[in-house]
Design a protein around this motif. Sequence first.
Motif, mmCIF file in Angstrom:
data_model
loop_
_atom_site.group_PDB
_atom_site.id
_atom_site.type_symbol
_atom_site.label_atom_id
_atom_site.label_comp_id
_atom_site.label_asym_id
_atom_site.label_seq_id
_atom_site.Cartn_x
_atom_site.Cartn_y
_atom_site.Cartn_z
ATOM 1 N N ARG A 278 -102.131 38.749 52.494
ATOM 2 C CA ARG A 278 -100.952 37.874 52.591
ATOM 3 C C ARG A 278 -100.220 38.089 53.916
ATOM 4 N N ASN A 279 -100.072 39.335 54.328
ATOM 5 C CA ASN A 279 -99.314 39.597 55.545
ATOM 6 C C ASN A 279 -100.090 39.271 56.807
ATOM 7 N N TRP A 280 -101.398 39.339 56.742
ATOM 8 C CA TRP A 280 -102.194 38.865 57.890
ATOM 9 C C TRP A 280 -101.945 37.373 58.105
ATOM 10 N N GLU A 281 -101.943 36.617 57.031
ATOM 11 C CA GLU A 281 -101.720 35.174 57.134
ATOM 12 C C GLU A 281 -100.333 34.858 57.669
ATOM 13 N N ARG A 282 -99.350 35.715 57.369
ATOM 14 C CA ARG A 282 -97.973 35.508 57.829
ATOM 15 C C ARG A 282 -97.743 36.011 59.245
ATOM 16 N N GLY A 283 -98.715 36.746 59.793
ATOM 17 C CA GLY A 283 -98.535 37.330 61.114
ATOM 18 C C GLY A 283 -97.761 38.626 61.102
ATOM 19 N N ASP A 284 -97.527 39.189 59.914
ATOM 20 C CA ASP A 284 -96.820 40.460 59.782
ATOM 21 C C ASP A 284 -97.851 41.575 59.890
ATOM 22 N N LEU A 285 -98.159 41.941 61.127
ATOM 23 C CA LEU A 285 -99.237 42.904 61.360
ATOM 24 C C LEU A 285 -98.869 44.306 60.905
ATOM 25 N N LEU A 286 -97.596 44.660 61.013
ATOM 26 C CA LEU A 286 -97.175 45.978 60.541
ATOM 27 C C LEU A 286 -97.421 46.130 59.044
ATOM 28 N N SER A 287 -97.027 45.122 58.274
ATOM 29 C CA SER A 287 -97.226 45.199 56.824
ATOM 30 C C SER A 287 -98.701 45.121 56.471
ATOM 31 N N ASN A 288 -99.473 44.375 57.246
ATOM 32 C CA ASN A 288 -100.917 44.304 57.039
ATOM 33 C C ASN A 288 -101.542 45.691 57.189
ATOM 34 N N VAL A 289 -101.183 46.378 58.259
ATOM 35 C CA VAL A 289 -101.737 47.708 58.519
ATOM 36 C C VAL A 289 -101.215 48.721 57.506
ATOM 37 N N GLU A 290 -99.938 48.624 57.149
ATOM 38 C CA GLU A 290 -99.378 49.538 56.145
ATOM 39 C C GLU A 290 -100.162 49.450 54.838
ATOM 40 N N ALA A 291 -100.468 48.227 54.426
ATOM 41 C CA ALA A 291 -101.215 48.046 53.182
ATOM 42 C C ALA A 291 -102.616 48.637 53.299
#
Length: 232
Positions: free
Chosen positions: A131-144
């Motif tokens: 979900r966060n990759w699609e939103r461009g939230d790379l920090l949250s993507n990596v955190e997950a």
Amino acid sequence: MLSRVPVPHAAARKIQGMILSGELRSGEKVPSQREFAQSLGVSRASLREALLTLETLGLLKTEPGRGTFVSQARPSASRNMARWRFADSYPVADVYETRIMLEGRIAGLSSQTLAEADFQALEIETDTMERNWERGDLLSNVEADLEFHSIIASGCRNRMIVDLYQSVRDLLTETQMQPIPITEPARMQASIAEHRRIIKALRARDAANATHEMQNHILNTARCAGISIATD
């Protein structure tokens, strides 16, 4: 928020928010470290760590003698990775080889001990990553992604292996972050699918397959980063 998470992480999240909102525009030079640190209410050391994280993710780019700028394009289009920060200690290929050996073994051992709540948590982190990759939230993507691997490690009952894993965590984390700027959407979707296969193998209590799926996942991440690892 600043009291609940490490200050550099909170600063990185704030800066990423400024980029996503357009407050910091593509190609724009960020303020000087002194000015930026004051405006964010953090120390310059914390700011430097935050900027380094965002540069590793491809959101910022430092040009010697000129300063730090917001990247011109979505990270996956930039085709440039940040330099390997630990080059003075270990070649990046050595770290990937260690991950394949260490995390593969951890996955196999954890397949026998993880509970249903852990499997559900792994699914949540994988969904969050997507979900966060699609939103461009790379920090949250990596955190997950980091949390996904940590949950699996938490199930390993061999404490020496877990201690070894924790002792090299910074290096392992860097290999999870560094390929992000050159990760195409198709590769991210493949990585997410690999996560789901790892979960399936763990749920089946299939130690051999859990080991295989984890090792294959790390091998593919290395390939994305342009690292060739011999598997024989």
